[in-house]
Design an enzyme around this catalytic site. Sequence first.
Site, PDB file in Angstrom:
ATOM      1  N   TRP A  41       1.415  37.305  60.110  1.00 33.24           N
ATOM      2  CA  TRP A  41       1.893  38.684  60.061  1.00 33.24           C
ATOM      3  C   TRP A  41       0.962  39.514  59.176  1.00 33.24           C
ATOM      4  O   TRP A  41       0.703  39.163  58.020  1.00 33.24           O
ATOM      5  CB  TRP A  41       3.309  38.749  59.510  1.00 33.24           C
ATOM      6  CG  TRP A  41       3.817  40.155  59.326  1.00 33.24           C
ATOM      7  CD1 TRP A  41       3.919  40.839  58.143  1.00 33.24           C
ATOM      8  CD2 TRP A  41       4.269  41.051  60.351  1.00 33.24           C
ATOM      9  NE1 TRP A  41       4.417  42.103  58.369  1.00 33.24           N
ATOM     10  CE2 TRP A  41       4.641  42.265  59.715  1.00 33.24           C
ATOM     11  CE3 TRP A  41       4.402  40.951  61.739  1.00 33.24           C
ATOM     12  CZ2 TRP A  41       5.131  43.361  60.418  1.00 33.24           C
ATOM     13  CZ3 TRP A  41       4.889  42.037  62.437  1.00 33.24           C
ATOM     14  CH2 TRP A  41       5.250  43.221  61.784  1.00 33.24           C
ATOM     15  N   ASP A  58     -11.774  45.119  74.317  1.00 33.39           N
ATOM     16  CA  ASP A  58     -10.640  45.998  74.654  1.00 33.39           C
ATOM     17  C   ASP A  58     -10.263  46.805  73.413  1.00 33.39           C
ATOM     18  O   ASP A  58      -9.101  46.875  73.021  1.00 33.39           O
ATOM     19  CB  ASP A  58      -9.457  45.159  75.145  1.00 33.39           C
ATOM     20  CG  ASP A  58      -8.322  46.013  75.711  1.00 33.39           C
ATOM     21  OD1 ASP A  58      -8.552  47.209  75.973  1.00 33.39           O
ATOM     22  OD2 ASP A  58      -7.204  45.482  75.875  1.00 33.39           O
TER      23      ASP A  58
END
Length: 289
Positions: A94, A196
């Site tokens: 995280w 991307d």
Amino acid sequence: MEKFIKQAIYNRGDTSPIQLIRPVSGGDINQASYVKTEKEEYFIKYNNSTPPGFFQQEVQGLKKIKETGVIQVPNVYDFHESTESGEGWLILEWIQGEKNGKTEELLGRQLALMHSVSKDKFGFHHPSYIGMIEQPNQYYDKWAEYYTKNRLLPQIELAKKKGYLYQEREAGLYELLEKMEKWLPHSCEASLLHGDLWGGNWIVGKTGDPYLIDPSVFYGHSEFELSFTELFGGFSSAFYQAYQEVRPLSPEYEERKTLYQLFYLLVHLNLFGEAYGRSVDRVWRYYVG
């Protein structure tokens, strides 16, 4: 979903009590959750219909970027894909923090350093995905050949299959493919690219450092990556200035930029429909009339 998360965390080796599970918004492909256990914090992606290798290629891309040692990515804790059911998940570190005055400058500099990691050929050794669209990857000696055959042509063929190519658009795009070498560089470095990189595919860590996420890596012309950062925004002038201090852009960049953005416009045409059709048409008309 909660039952799956508990099992995935347990399989990873974290048997401590789960303190919090909450959904995370921002993606339209996977279900995403923040999970906090007594031991660790996680970001988990889940999908019950993943195509073959969907999470695997993301993991390999994150690993490839991490190996450069110049820009950070979340640590990969575990992933799973079932060839029978299509169920898959990815467990990541995280990452959460706030930008500071140096964050975007650091992003530009570090991305430029990543682009300085190069190979002798263009492409990659396995297919990748952009959204849920699979992309072929082979190695080519010439950038124009790779860009035409492994990026533009598959998107054009998919658009035709989906019914987005009216006669004039189809003719214009195929004419552009035939003339591609006229505008693309005959000699350029095959740089490691995220593949991307839009504004939603980088995040900020606790110390204000940038992290790249959701890669679709391959070796290509670095200007291809930069062109996408300009298409939908999300990058500051500090980012571009710092990038060019490390890797100055060529004088021809402005002329080629729209040609590189065509790929992403075709992707959006295939994902979201005719709303992107006029933008596609503006590009091929500019180059072939």
